[in-house]
Design a protein around this motif. Structure first.
Motif, PDB file in Angstrom:
ATOM      1  N   ALA A 198      43.903  44.816  33.005  1.00  0.00           N
ATOM      2  CA  ALA A 198      44.478  45.667  34.044  1.00  0.00           C
ATOM      3  C   ALA A 198      43.449  46.578  34.691  1.00  0.00           C
ATOM      4  O   ALA A 198      43.659  47.069  35.802  1.00  0.00           O
ATOM      5  CB  ALA A 198      45.619  46.502  33.458  1.00  0.00           C
ATOM      6  N   ALA A 199      42.338  46.802  34.006  1.00  0.00           N
ATOM      7  CA  ALA A 199      41.287  47.673  34.543  1.00  0.00           C
ATOM      8  C   ALA A 199      40.301  46.922  35.424  1.00  0.00           C
ATOM      9  O   ALA A 199      39.350  47.525  35.940  1.00  0.00           O
ATOM     10  CB  ALA A 199      40.534  48.345  33.400  1.00  0.00           C
ATOM     11  N   SER A 200      40.502  45.642  35.621  1.00  0.00           N
ATOM     12  CA  SER A 200      39.534  44.860  36.396  1.00  0.00           C
ATOM     13  C   SER A 200      39.454  45.364  37.834  1.00  0.00           C
ATOM     14  O   SER A 200      40.475  45.568  38.501  1.00  0.00           O
ATOM     15  CB  SER A 200      39.921  43.384  36.417  1.00  0.00           C
ATOM     16  OG  SER A 200      39.020  42.645  37.226  1.00  0.00           O
ATOM     17  N   PRO A 201      38.240  45.532  38.339  1.00  0.00           N
ATOM     18  CA  PRO A 201      38.070  45.932  39.740  1.00  0.00           C
ATOM     19  C   PRO A 201      38.169  44.756  40.705  1.00  0.00           C
ATOM     20  O   PRO A 201      38.163  44.943  41.917  1.00  0.00           O
ATOM     21  CB  PRO A 201      36.664  46.525  39.759  1.00  0.00           C
ATOM     22  CG  PRO A 201      35.939  45.744  38.709  1.00  0.00           C
ATOM     23  CD  PRO A 201      36.949  45.501  37.608  1.00  0.00           C
ATOM     24  N   ALA A 202      38.256  43.544  40.171  1.00  0.00           N
ATOM     25  CA  ALA A 202      38.234  42.352  41.024  1.00  0.00           C
ATOM     26  C   ALA A 202      39.481  42.262  41.895  1.00  0.00           C
ATOM     27  O   ALA A 202      40.610  42.361  41.409  1.00  0.00           O
ATOM     28  CB  ALA A 202      38.107  41.103  40.170  1.00  0.00           C
ATOM     29  N   ASP A 203      39.267  42.042  43.180  1.00  0.00           N
ATOM     30  CA  ASP A 203      40.360  41.782  44.114  1.00  0.00           C
ATOM     31  C   ASP A 203      40.476  40.296  44.423  1.00  0.00           C
ATOM     32  O   ASP A 203      41.569  39.749  44.507  1.00  0.00           O
ATOM     33  CB  ASP A 203      40.132  42.546  45.431  1.00  0.00           C
ATOM     34  CG  ASP A 203      40.201  44.042  45.261  1.00  0.00           C
ATOM     35  OD1 ASP A 203      41.216  44.531  44.740  1.00  0.00           O
ATOM     36  OD2 ASP A 203      39.231  44.725  45.652  1.00  0.00           O
ATOM     37  N   LEU A 204      39.325  39.643  44.586  1.00  0.00           N
ATOM     38  CA  LEU A 204      39.295  38.219  44.900  1.00  0.00           C
ATOM     39  C   LEU A 204      38.321  37.506  43.970  1.00  0.00           C
ATOM     40  O   LEU A 204      37.277  38.050  43.605  1.00  0.00           O
ATOM     41  CB  LEU A 204      38.837  37.970  46.342  1.00  0.00           C
ATOM     42  CG  LEU A 204      39.774  38.289  47.496  1.00  0.00           C
ATOM     43  CD1 LEU A 204      39.121  37.880  48.806  1.00  0.00           C
ATOM     44  CD2 LEU A 204      41.110  37.591  47.329  1.00  0.00           C
ATOM     45  N   PHE A 205      38.685  36.268  43.621  1.00  0.00           N
ATOM     46  CA  PHE A 205      37.803  35.388  42.875  1.00  0.00           C
ATOM     47  C   PHE A 205      37.589  34.151  43.736  1.00  0.00           C
ATOM     48  O   PHE A 205      38.545  33.493  44.144  1.00  0.00           O
ATOM     49  CB  PHE A 205      38.450  35.012  41.543  1.00  0.00           C
ATOM     50  CG  PHE A 205      37.765  33.886  40.810  1.00  0.00           C
ATOM     51  CD1 PHE A 205      36.420  33.970  40.477  1.00  0.00           C
ATOM     52  CD2 PHE A 205      38.476  32.755  40.435  1.00  0.00           C
ATOM     53  CE1 PHE A 205      35.790  32.931  39.802  1.00  0.00           C
ATOM     54  CE2 PHE A 205      37.862  31.714  39.751  1.00  0.00           C
ATOM     55  CZ  PHE A 205      36.516  31.803  39.430  1.00  0.00           C
ATOM     56  N   ILE A 206      36.339  33.841  44.053  1.00  0.00           N
ATOM     57  CA  ILE A 206      36.020  32.695  44.894  1.00  0.00           C
ATOM     58  C   ILE A 206      35.249  31.670  44.071  1.00  0.00           C
ATOM     59  O   ILE A 206      34.226  31.986  43.469  1.00  0.00           O
ATOM     60  CB  ILE A 206      35.204  33.110  46.137  1.00  0.00           C
ATOM     61  CG1 ILE A 206      36.050  34.034  47.028  1.00  0.00           C
ATOM     62  CG2 ILE A 206      34.755  31.884  46.921  1.00  0.00           C
ATOM     63  CD1 ILE A 206      35.315  34.552  48.251  1.00  0.00           C
ATOM     64  N   ALA A 207      35.771  30.437  44.044  1.00  0.00           N
ATOM     65  CA  ALA A 207      35.160  29.347  43.289  1.00  0.00           C
ATOM     66  C   ALA A 207      34.867  28.183  44.214  1.00  0.00           C
ATOM     67  O   ALA A 207      35.407  28.098  45.323  1.00  0.00           O
ATOM     68  CB  ALA A 207      36.084  28.911  42.151  1.00  0.00           C
ATOM     69  N   VAL A 208      34.029  27.264  43.747  1.00  0.00           N
ATOM     70  CA  VAL A 208      33.632  26.116  44.572  1.00  0.00           C
ATOM     71  C   VAL A 208      34.163  24.806  43.997  1.00  0.00           C
ATOM     72  O   VAL A 208      33.619  23.739  44.246  1.00  0.00           O
ATOM     73  CB  VAL A 208      32.100  26.052  44.733  1.00  0.00           C
ATOM     74  CG1 VAL A 208      31.609  27.223  45.565  1.00  0.00           C
ATOM     75  CG2 VAL A 208      31.399  26.030  43.375  1.00  0.00           C
ATOM     76  N   ASP A 209      35.240  24.890  43.250  1.00  0.00           N
ATOM     77  CA  ASP A 209      35.842  23.708  42.635  1.00  0.00           C
ATOM     78  C   ASP A 209      37.322  23.997  42.419  1.00  0.00           C
ATOM     79  O   ASP A 209      37.688  25.043  41.863  1.00  0.00           O
ATOM     80  CB  ASP A 209      35.151  23.429  41.291  1.00  0.00           C
ATOM     81  CG  ASP A 209      35.575  22.115  40.668  1.00  0.00           C
ATOM     82  OD1 ASP A 209      36.790  21.866  40.577  1.00  0.00           O
ATOM     83  OD2 ASP A 209      34.700  21.335  40.252  1.00  0.00           O
ATOM     84  N   ALA A 210      38.176  23.074  42.853  1.00  0.00           N
ATOM     85  CA  ALA A 210      39.616  23.260  42.709  1.00  0.00           C
ATOM     86  C   ALA A 210      40.012  23.398  41.244  1.00  0.00           C
ATOM     87  O   ALA A 210      40.947  24.136  40.914  1.00  0.00           O
ATOM     88  CB  ALA A 210      40.365  22.093  43.344  1.00  0.00           C
ATOM     89  N   ALA A 211      39.315  22.683  40.351  1.00  0.00           N
ATOM     90  CA  ALA A 211      39.656  22.747  38.934  1.00  0.00           C
ATOM     91  C   ALA A 211      39.438  24.146  38.367  1.00  0.00           C
ATOM     92  O   ALA A 211      40.192  24.597  37.499  1.00  0.00           O
ATOM     93  CB  ALA A 211      38.833  21.725  38.152  1.00  0.00           C
TER      94      ALA A 211
END
Length: 345
Positions: free
Chosen positions: A72-85
């Protein structure tokens, strides 16, 4: 102005964000596997147009686990990856939340969106064949042809365990089932010119040097090689090959995506959603295509002329979620048939 927070890790990073107070509404925090040169200009343009600062953590592994560990303390708003898996994995880990945006739903075809809305595709690329202009006359090939004895000793590819190839093999399982895919993989192995090695560019180099006639690689490498002024020899590699868009028996070429997942505990959810909407807008989609030679997910936005000239790409309609489910089996088959041991083993 955007800046890289890659050196501000763990609790220190979270504390800075947590104490940002009123400034939080004017920023968005992104964890991404996308290389900085391929995405930073988009973040910079977003900041220029909206005034919302983009704080970025760049890495090549472990970001989804980090978000889960931060909780719950994570500052992350978005996670961007280069693979659908990886996006499917992140969703299964419970670190995402639905993207509720009519603009996103309208811009991005359902094929490139998670059916629950947790992630959305940003760009896509195809796994294609780089064939010798001099030695291969075929203009239409299928993935099944990789196992055709006519190509014995004429194929080259990187490790079967590389994520690019695991995704292709998982797609074959989706289309054919595990048993037929195993037989296909055995035939593919026996057609190799040598043990799998190198990267995708290495396969094009091998075609150029005559080591093999067909190399398997991703579409965007053609653009990266053909425009490589720092290593002009790669331009010669690109000139020596012709791209063939292989298909499955049912039609369509295997594609994979880069995409964004909205973090479950995003402290700047509204700003994050604005960034997602910007990235699937026409301006950013065009810029994205120019930067990385991938295909825009938004209909009506053309790929760069260099990539468009490779020929028409019809993307396979198989579900990314289904393909992701088959990745473990794909990896098992690579080991079972000894694919990376090369032909004759």
């Amino acid at each position: 102005m955007s800046y890289n927070w890659a050196t501000r890790l763990g609790a220190g990073f979270a504390m800075v964000i947590a104490t940002a107070g009123a400034a939080a509404a004017a920023e968005v925090n992104v964890y991404t596997y996308r290389e900085q040169p391929l995405i930073q200009p988009i973040f910079d343009q977003f900041t220029k147009e909206t005034g919302i600062r983009v704080n970025v953590v760049f890495s090549n592994k472990g970001l989804e686990e980090r978000i889960r560990a931060e909780g719950a303390a994570s500052p992350a708003d978005l996670f961007i990856a280069v693979d659908a898996a990886i996006l499917e994995k992140a969703k299964a880990m419970g670190i995402g939340q639905p993207i509720k945006s009519a603009a996103v739903d309208k811009a991005v075809p359902a094929q490139f969106r998670d059916h629950d809305g947790t992630w959305v595709g940003l760009t896509y690329r195809a796994r294609i064949f780089y064939v010798s202009k001099e030695r291969v006359k075929d203009t239409s090939l299928t993935y099944a042809d990789l196992a055709d004895p006519k190509w014995k000793g004429k194929l080259c590819v990187r490790s079967g365990q590389h994520p690019y190839n695991i995704a292709l093999i998982a797609s074959m399982i989706t289309h054919l089932g595990a048993d037929k895919t195993e037989a296909w993989l055995k035939g593919f192995k026996q057609n190799l010119a040598a043990k799998p090695s190198g990267n995708d560019r290495s396969q094009v180099k091998a075609v150029y040097s005559g080591e093999c006639d067909i190399g398997v690689g991703n579409t965007y490498y053609y653009g990266l090689m053909a425009t490589n002024d720092k290593e002009p020899e790669q331009k010669e590699w690109a000139k020596s090959v012709r791209v063939v868009m292989p298909t499955f028996a049912s039609g369509g070429s295997h594609v994979n995506i880069s995409g964004a997942l909205l973090a479950k505990n995003a402290p700047n959810r509204d700003a994050a959603q604005k960034l997602i909407e910007f990235m699937v807008g026409g301006e950013a989609q065009k810029l994205y295509a120019e930067l990385n030679f991938e295909y825009p997910v938004v209909a009506g936005v053309a790929p760069t002329p260099l990539i468009a000239d490779l020929g028409k790409l019809e993307a396979d309609k198989a579900s990314f979620a289904e393909i992701a489910k088959n990745r473990t089996k794909a990896s098992e088959l690579v080991d079972k048939v000894g694919f990376d041991d090369g032909p004759g083993s």
